[in-house]
Design a protein around this motif. Structure first.
Motif, PDB file in Angstrom:
ATOM      1  N   ARG A 262      46.476  32.345  44.610  1.00 36.67           N
ATOM      2  CA  ARG A 262      45.697  33.264  45.275  1.00 36.67           C
ATOM      3  C   ARG A 262      46.071  34.556  44.457  1.00 36.67           C
ATOM      4  O   ARG A 262      45.326  34.827  43.694  1.00 36.67           O
ATOM      5  CB  ARG A 262      45.521  33.166  46.442  1.00 36.67           C
ATOM      6  CG  ARG A 262      44.671  32.913  47.199  1.00 36.67           C
ATOM      7  CD  ARG A 262      45.161  32.489  48.348  1.00 36.67           C
ATOM      8  NE  ARG A 262      44.877  33.862  49.452  1.00 36.67           N
ATOM      9  CZ  ARG A 262      43.457  34.523  49.604  1.00 36.67           C
ATOM     10  NH1 ARG A 262      42.629  33.603  49.845  1.00 36.67           N
ATOM     11  NH2 ARG A 262      43.276  35.910  49.753  1.00 36.67           N
ATOM     12  N   GLY A 263      47.485  35.016  43.905  1.00 40.00           N
ATOM     13  CA  GLY A 263      48.654  35.375  43.836  1.00 40.00           C
ATOM     14  C   GLY A 263      47.658  35.787  42.349  1.00 40.00           C
ATOM     15  O   GLY A 263      47.776  36.800  41.253  1.00 40.00           O
ATOM     16  N   ARG A 267      45.125  38.361  40.344  1.00 40.20           N
ATOM     17  CA  ARG A 267      46.030  39.652  38.588  1.00 40.20           C
ATOM     18  C   ARG A 267      45.356  40.048  37.721  1.00 40.20           C
ATOM     19  O   ARG A 267      45.435  39.905  37.022  1.00 40.20           O
ATOM     20  CB  ARG A 267      47.544  38.324  38.377  1.00 40.20           C
ATOM     21  CG  ARG A 267      48.363  39.710  37.989  1.00 40.20           C
ATOM     22  CD  ARG A 267      49.927  39.057  37.942  1.00 40.20           C
ATOM     23  NE  ARG A 267      49.969  38.042  37.879  1.00 40.20           N
ATOM     24  CZ  ARG A 267      50.582  36.711  37.825  1.00 40.20           C
ATOM     25  NH1 ARG A 267      51.023  37.367  39.263  1.00 40.20           N
ATOM     26  NH2 ARG A 267      50.694  35.823  37.835  1.00 40.20           N
TER      27      ARG A 267
ATOM     28  N   ILE B   8      37.913  35.086  54.884  1.00 40.86           N
ATOM     29  CA  ILE B   8      39.235  35.601  54.165  1.00 40.86           C
ATOM     30  C   ILE B   8      39.265  35.064  52.645  1.00 40.86           C
ATOM     31  O   ILE B   8      39.521  35.860  51.411  1.00 40.86           O
ATOM     32  CB  ILE B   8      40.195  34.790  54.828  1.00 40.86           C
ATOM     33  CG1 ILE B   8      40.270  35.634  56.018  1.00 40.86           C
ATOM     34  CG2 ILE B   8      41.410  34.968  54.154  1.00 40.86           C
ATOM     35  CD1 ILE B   8      41.651  36.938  56.170  1.00 40.86           C
ATOM     36  N   LEU B  11      36.614  37.900  50.390  1.00 46.01           N
ATOM     37  CA  LEU B  11      37.646  38.926  49.982  1.00 46.01           C
ATOM     38  C   LEU B  11      38.473  39.108  48.918  1.00 46.01           C
ATOM     39  O   LEU B  11      38.549  39.875  48.560  1.00 46.01           O
ATOM     40  CB  LEU B  11      38.016  39.379  51.991  1.00 46.01           C
ATOM     41  CG  LEU B  11      37.201  39.824  53.043  1.00 46.01           C
ATOM     42  CD1 LEU B  11      38.134  40.396  54.181  1.00 46.01           C
ATOM     43  CD2 LEU B  11      36.200  41.119  52.645  1.00 46.01           C
ATOM     44  N   GLY B  12      39.063  37.741  48.772  1.00 44.25           N
ATOM     45  CA  GLY B  12      40.383  37.398  48.325  1.00 44.25           C
ATOM     46  C   GLY B  12      39.658  36.986  46.913  1.00 44.25           C
ATOM     47  O   GLY B  12      40.464  37.992  46.027  1.00 44.25           O
ATOM     48  N   LYS B  13      38.146  37.228  46.436  1.00 49.50           N
ATOM     49  CA  LYS B  13      37.655  36.899  44.944  1.00 49.50           C
ATOM     50  C   LYS B  13      37.196  38.045  45.096  1.00 49.50           C
ATOM     51  O   LYS B  13      36.557  38.230  43.270  1.00 49.50           O
ATOM     52  CB  LYS B  13      36.798  35.630  45.029  1.00 49.50           C
ATOM     53  CG  LYS B  13      37.272  34.382  45.330  1.00 49.50           C
ATOM     54  CD  LYS B  13      36.662  32.974  45.548  1.00 49.50           C
ATOM     55  CE  LYS B  13      36.971  31.691  45.746  1.00 49.50           C
ATOM     56  NZ  LYS B  13      35.935  30.657  45.698  1.00 49.50           N
ATOM     57  N   THR B  14      36.911  39.393  45.655  1.00 51.70           N
ATOM     58  CA  THR B  14      36.229  40.909  44.577  1.00 51.70           C
ATOM     59  C   THR B  14      37.467  41.176  45.029  1.00 51.70           C
ATOM     60  O   THR B  14      38.054  41.872  45.991  1.00 51.70           O
ATOM     61  CB  THR B  14      35.139  40.885  45.699  1.00 51.70           C
ATOM     62  OG1 THR B  14      35.177  41.715  44.940  1.00 51.70           O
ATOM     63  CG2 THR B  14      35.261  40.851  46.762  1.00 51.70           C
ATOM     64  N   ASN B  15      37.246  42.382  44.213  1.00 49.69           N
ATOM     65  CA  ASN B  15      38.209  44.251  44.303  1.00 49.69           C
ATOM     66  C   ASN B  15      37.692  44.721  44.271  1.00 49.69           C
ATOM     67  O   ASN B  15      38.046  46.456  44.476  1.00 49.69           O
ATOM     68  CB  ASN B  15      38.682  44.002  42.546  1.00 49.69           C
ATOM     69  CG  ASN B  15      40.182  43.017  42.196  1.00 49.69           C
ATOM     70  OD1 ASN B  15      40.451  42.678  43.188  1.00 49.69           O
ATOM     71  ND2 ASN B  15      39.877  42.051  41.654  1.00 49.69           N
ATOM     72  N   LYS B  20      33.564  44.324  49.796  1.00 48.39           N
ATOM     73  CA  LYS B  20      34.258  43.804  50.288  1.00 48.39           C
ATOM     74  C   LYS B  20      33.586  44.226  52.060  1.00 48.39           C
ATOM     75  O   LYS B  20      33.730  43.836  53.003  1.00 48.39           O
ATOM     76  CB  LYS B  20      35.945  44.227  50.535  1.00 48.39           C
ATOM     77  CG  LYS B  20      36.518  43.287  49.447  1.00 48.39           C
ATOM     78  CD  LYS B  20      37.953  44.221  49.643  1.00 48.39           C
ATOM     79  CE  LYS B  20      38.790  43.041  47.755  1.00 48.39           C
ATOM     80  NZ  LYS B  20      40.430  43.978  48.595  1.00 48.39           N
ATOM     81  N   PHE B 139      45.016  27.607  54.791  1.00 44.78           N
ATOM     82  CA  PHE B 139      45.880  29.028  54.679  1.00 44.78           C
ATOM     83  C   PHE B 139      45.512  29.601  55.346  1.00 44.78           C
ATOM     84  O   PHE B 139      46.924  29.942  56.158  1.00 44.78           O
ATOM     85  CB  PHE B 139      45.480  28.928  53.175  1.00 44.78           C
ATOM     86  CG  PHE B 139      45.519  30.719  52.983  1.00 44.78           C
ATOM     87  CD1 PHE B 139      46.419  31.459  52.766  1.00 44.78           C
ATOM     88  CD2 PHE B 139      44.852  31.105  52.858  1.00 44.78           C
ATOM     89  CE1 PHE B 139      47.044  31.931  52.005  1.00 44.78           C
ATOM     90  CE2 PHE B 139      44.909  33.102  52.393  1.00 44.78           C
ATOM     91  CZ  PHE B 139      46.093  33.458  51.945  1.00 44.78           C
ATOM     92  N   ILE B 151      45.049  41.810  52.315  1.00 44.48           N
ATOM     93  CA  ILE B 151      43.937  41.657  51.362  1.00 44.48           C
ATOM     94  C   ILE B 151      43.099  42.526  50.616  1.00 44.48           C
ATOM     95  O   ILE B 151      41.910  42.945  50.655  1.00 44.48           O
ATOM     96  CB  ILE B 151      42.475  40.535  52.336  1.00 44.48           C
ATOM     97  CG1 ILE B 151      43.119  41.504  53.229  1.00 44.48           C
ATOM     98  CG2 ILE B 151      42.828  39.111  52.148  1.00 44.48           C
ATOM     99  CD1 ILE B 151      41.612  40.610  54.405  1.00 44.48           C
ATOM    100  N   GLY B 425      52.458  37.953  47.054  1.00 45.60           N
ATOM    101  CA  GLY B 425      51.710  37.614  46.762  1.00 45.60           C
ATOM    102  C   GLY B 425      50.861  37.861  45.673  1.00 45.60           C
ATOM    103  O   GLY B 425      50.853  37.102  44.583  1.00 45.60           O
ATOM    104  N   ARG B 426      49.902  38.938  44.736  1.00 46.39           N
ATOM    105  CA  ARG B 426      49.299  38.970  43.267  1.00 46.39           C
ATOM    106  C   ARG B 426      50.241  38.901  42.203  1.00 46.39           C
ATOM    107  O   ARG B 426      50.114  39.157  41.614  1.00 46.39           O
ATOM    108  CB  ARG B 426      48.551  39.890  43.542  1.00 46.39           C
ATOM    109  CG  ARG B 426      48.462  41.625  43.457  1.00 46.39           C
ATOM    110  CD  ARG B 426      47.415  42.508  43.533  1.00 46.39           C
ATOM    111  NE  ARG B 426      46.970  41.768  42.203  1.00 46.39           N
ATOM    112  CZ  ARG B 426      46.722  43.056  41.439  1.00 46.39           C
ATOM    113  NH1 ARG B 426      48.013  43.714  41.450  1.00 46.39           N
ATOM    114  NH2 ARG B 426      46.544  42.699  40.005  1.00 46.39           N
ATOM    115  N   ARG B 427      51.973  39.052  42.991  1.00 48.10           N
ATOM    116  CA  ARG B 427      53.134  38.827  41.785  1.00 48.10           C
ATOM    117  C   ARG B 427      53.598  37.284  41.304  1.00 48.10           C
ATOM    118  O   ARG B 427      53.651  37.298  41.202  1.00 48.10           O
ATOM    119  CB  ARG B 427      53.785  40.203  42.407  1.00 48.10           C
ATOM    120  CG  ARG B 427      52.796  41.333  41.982  1.00 48.10           C
ATOM    121  CD  ARG B 427      54.251  42.580  42.480  1.00 48.10           C
ATOM    122  NE  ARG B 427      54.078  43.642  42.415  1.00 48.10           N
ATOM    123  CZ  ARG B 427      55.038  44.607  42.426  1.00 48.10           C
ATOM    124  NH1 ARG B 427      56.525  44.673  42.449  1.00 48.10           N
ATOM    125  NH2 ARG B 427      54.402  45.724  41.606  1.00 48.10           N
ATOM    126  N   SER B 428      52.517  37.049  42.434  1.00 52.97           N
ATOM    127  CA  SER B 428      53.208  35.059  42.812  1.00 52.97           C
ATOM    128  C   SER B 428      53.878  34.390  40.682  1.00 52.97           C
ATOM    129  O   SER B 428      52.619  35.015  40.213  1.00 52.97           O
ATOM    130  CB  SER B 428      52.342  34.558  43.222  1.00 52.97           C
ATOM    131  OG  SER B 428      51.076  33.901  42.407  1.00 52.97           O
TER     132      SER B 428
END
Lengths: 325, 541
Positions: A262-263, A267, B8, B11-15, B20, B139, B151, B425-428
């Motif tokens: 996901r992360g 990005r 969930i 929500l994770g798939k849109t910015n 949202k 998840f 999120i 998170g999004r820096r994984s």
């Protein structure tokens, strides 16, 4: 590895006995090419040996050089070293390189996946003493879904976009992923536009006899009116560029194994991501490695340390093969 | 739980904020009341009771997947989220899963019931869920255990979405949902009932927060239209007096009345039906001017369960009033601030407590003059200035336009990157958590960590550098060739025995990558010591 058979030099992986290189990154006199991706196939070698279906791709991508091509499982002898190619399942034409000399057998996997995508040929395990394997996705969090499920998700996304008046842009490598995605969406649309670079590959493969869906070239002459309800397949480098403007309104998706997490998907500036990969997942890598019965495994490209450590712990001798690029 | 899982994942798939909000509204219109309540709770940081430690989840997952512990950890460092790591490690399942009929609140209740069970029973329940749920549901299920849905949903988005689903305005909902409540103690209907709102004497108003002033934004504005005040570095709070009861709320919507007994005297003096917005600071109450003590002391005051006389003497608290929100039992937030502050100053005159101060406006003729005054912020132990438009109402949440914070420029130091670790998170799977060093003679000495301030593209670039230039591995940490120089910005400096360099920075972040500088050009430990000497005492941590 049988150090004598294959060694790592500043030009790339070298077979001294046969005096040839495999996927070298600097110009050499003789190169065996596993597949036509640019990190494996460079221009400027004296002579090339590759699979029949890789040859037209190299021509498109690198221009005219001395290409020689062979079929899978049809050995040739280079200075007394027996060399044969075997399906790697990565992209069309992709091959493993089996090298045999004095009873010693090594196999270079190149990039591979173990599931059959219907285009690239089914990966063939090669019995060998030394197996040089890629490890792009060598972590157990990478377990791909079945291709039919992956494709259905892409189709559902496109249909939902269409229902809302949006075109669908799939970002995919021009070689390999683009052909797969065209095949994946063909059952629901015949309105597939390919970016020039992908279209060139597509046409070259069709000319070489590969059965692929008919596509349209997204050239400059396309009129705005005919660009409704379309699927566009283009390299990620076109993201946000003027080139895509004519397809507005559209939604975008990246097709890559990296989208599994996901992360990493978040990005990405694209609207969504599909974890569709041309590389083996964790279970695929392990199954492939075990099937070779290799006494020694060398891991390159990716999570090399994870893979080699794990293999050693389950009783398969392994090392990292560090490429000094 | 299926609808919640779908929410969930979507929500994770849109910015897009609008998308949202639409997803949330759609969810709220069909979810049952208890699920709505839990969803709001989860998204506003109210976690279910934690009944399982992460270590047990790790252990069970690794054993179930038959992988060694180190491989679990490698996976976790790459994925950057425990709940997701487990969901991805579990064997992939087909898509056709039997839809779980349990609702979100059912699952949360089952998890909470685990607390009284043995480890074996807990394990059996968790494994059963893991086998049953598909990857997405797994998840979300794991997230319910580990807590924290990050999120990108703000409170105002939730309230706006809820407003679409039920017949109430977003502002009203924000008010009803503010303050202390937990889904285990109150129902959705109770929270939304008018009576509840009236009876709840303690309810604070949603805080109005300011954005940083963008450069020269107000240059064309008439200075006469604006109020300037010092921006104190304490804890924003509301003092409430209703029906002979008094409360102090922090901006984090925590009730902190008991932590500040010395403020009770002033609370008692407030007339009934009064709400004052202001800042809690530690400072000498007998002084006529406001001279804050180290922020660390204030922190101590909040975290301590029991206060003894020593700490009350060492760190006395004061309340600096900024604004008046309720007066004579009437919500006056829609009056212009100039009017609210006029009433506030009248009120101030009636309060006989050294712990009560009123923020006084800074007089200025033009912006140039105010800019010069702002430059004295550090000497005054403030963070900078607040600018408020004289006609502004008291809004809820962070809004642009009428209020701005105009902080003083941060300190900066050039340091070199020496360690890197992957982010979350999004820096994984990206090296984004860095440690920096300054020169100490011919050695390098680490002085701070920093995680923020770079763009995605810059993080990518540094990540590539780390991967190429890693010298050693210590677990998830990579030692890298000391080559990349960064300008580190921070708000304060203090002495610290816990850190190698003997200093600790407040809010360190990366201001920019200094490609024009080499490791030879970075600052030295004595530069830091000099800063400590100059500013460490007046602007402590």
């Amino acid at each position: 590895m049988s150090q004598e058979l294959l060694t790592l030099t500043t030009n790339g992986l070298y077979c001294a006995a046969g005096d040839f290189y495999i996927d070298p990154w600097r110009s050499v006199h003789k190169a065996i090419i596993t597949h036509a991706h640019s990190d494996h196939a460079k221009a400027g070698h004296g002579a090339y040996l590759c699979h029949h279906l890789t040859k037209p791709l190299l021509k498109v991508r690198l221009g005219d050089f001395a290409y020689e091509s062979i079929e899978w499982n049809q050995p040739v002898t280079l200075n007394g070293v027996k060399v044969s190619l075997h399906p790697a399942g990565h992209v069309i034409g992709s091959s493993q390189v089996r090298v045999e000399y004095n009873g010693e057998i090594a196999c270079v996997s190149g990039d591979y996946k173990t599931t059959d995508d219907g285009l690239s040929g089914l990966f063939e395990p090669v019995s060998c003493h030394t197996f040089i394997t890629e490890s792009t996705f060598a972590l157990p969090v990478y377990q791909w879904e079945l291709q039919e499920i992956q494709y259905r998700k892409v189709q559902d996304w496109i249909l939902a976009n269409q229902a809302q008046g949006f075109n669908s842009v799939l970002f995919a490598y021009s070689l390999g992923k683009a052909q797969r995605m065209a095949t994946a969406v063909a059952p629901i649309t015949n309105n597939i536009f390919l970016h020039g670079s992908a279209a060139a590959i597509h046409e070259a493969l069709q000319k070489a006899g590969v059965s692929l869906p008919n596509i349209k070239k997204a050239g400059q002459q396309t009129e705005k009116g005919e660009l409704k309800n379309t699927v566009i397949i283009a390299p990620a480098s076109t993201m946000g560029t003027h080139w895509l403007k004519k397809f507005e309104p559209y939604r975008t998706a990246v097709c890559s194994g990296w989208m599994q997490v996901r992360g990493q998907a978040k990005r990405n500036p694209a609207d969504t991501g599909f974890a569709i990969s041309d590389h083996a997942d964790w279970n695929g890598l392990l199954a492939a490695i075990k099937a070779t019965n290799a006494q020694k495994v060398l891991a390159t490209h990716g999570f090399t340390s994870v893979l080699s450590r794990y293999l050693n712990e389950i009783g398969i001798e392994a090392e990292e093969l560090e490429y000094v690029n | 739980m299926n609808a919640f899982v779908t929410l969930i994942i979507a929500l994770g798939k849109t910015n897009s904020i609008n998308a949202k909000q639409a997803l949330l509204a759609e969810y709220f219109s069909s979810a049952n009341d208890q699920d709505k309540l839990w969803t709001i709770a989860l998204f506003t940081g109210k976690k279910p009771k934690r009944t399982l430690p992460a270590a047990l989840l790790k252990k069970w997952c690794a054993a179930y997947c038959q992988i060694p512990e180190w491989l679990f950890n490698e996976s976790y460092h790459t994925v950057g989220d425990l709940a997701e790591t487990i969901a991805l490690l579990l064997p992939a399942k087909g898509e056709e899963m039997t839809a779980s009929s349990a609702s979100l609140s059912d699952i949360i209740e089952q998890l909470s019931d685990l607390s009284s069970q043995s480890d074996e029973e807990k394990k059996a329940f968790i494994l059963q869920q893991w086998q049953q749920l598909d990857r997405n549901a797994c998840f979300v299920f794991n997230k319910l255990i580990t807590g924290g849905f990050r999120i990108g949903i703000s409170q105002s988005m939730i309230y706006n979405a809820l407003a679409k689903a039920i017949q109430k305005s977003a502002g009203e909902i924000a008010y009803l949902f503010s303050g202390k409540w937990h889904p285990t103690a109150v129902s959705f209907k109770e929270l939304l009932s008018k009576e509840n709102a009236v009876n709840e004497n303690s309810k604070p108003y949603p805080f109005y927060l300011a954005y940083p002033l963008e450069n020269s934004l107000i240059d064309n504005d008439n200075p006469d239209d604006w109020i300037a005040e010092w921006k104190w570095d304490g804890i924003r709070g509301q003092c409430i007096k209703r029906n002979q009861q008094h409360f102090i709320w922090s901006r984090g919507e925590e009730l902190i009345t008991e932590q500040f007994p010395e403020l009770h005297e002033l609370l008692l003096q407030l007339p009934d039906g009064t709400v004052v917005d202001g800042e809690i600071l530690c400072a000498n109450p007998t002084s006529n001017t406001i001279e804050p003590l180290p922020f660390a002391l204030l922190q101590k005051r909040i975290t301590r369960k029991r206060l003894n006389t020593q700490i009350l003497q060492e760190a006395p608290a004061i309340f600096v009033a900024y604004d008046l929100l309720e007066w004579n039992q009437e919500d006056i937030r829609q009056k212009p601030i100039i009017e609210r502050q006029r009433i506030l100053s009248e009120l101030t005159n009636t309060i006989k407590s050294p712990h009560f101060k009123c923020s006084t406006p800074i007089l200025f003729e033009n912006w140039e003059q105010l800019r010069n005054i702002r430059n004295q912020s550090r000497e005054n132990s403030t963070e900078g200035l607040m600018l408020k438009r004289k006609t502004s109402t008291y809004q809820s949440g962070r809004k642009k336009g009428d209020w701005w914070k105009w902080k003083v420029d941060p300190f900066t130091i050039d340091g070199v990157l020496i360690y890197a670790q992957k982010g979350h998170g999004r820096r994984s799977n990206l090296y984004t958590d860095y440690t920096f060093a300054v020169k100490d003679g011919d050695k390098l000495i680490s002085f701070t960590k920093a995680y923020s301030g770079l763009t995605d593209a810059e993080f990518k670039e540094v990540d590539a550098f780390v991967k190429k230039n890693a010298l050693e591995k210590f677990g998830p940490v990579r030692t890298v060739k000391p080559e990349l120089v960064f300008e580190i910005a921070f708000e304060g400096i203090s002495e610290s025995k816990r850190h190698k360099a003997g200093i600790a920075l407040r809010f360190p972040r990366m201001k920019r990558l200094r490609k024009d500088k080499s490791v030879e050009d970075i600052n030295t430990l004595s530069d830091l010591k000099q800063l400590l000497l100059q500013h460490g005492k007046t602007y402590p941590l």
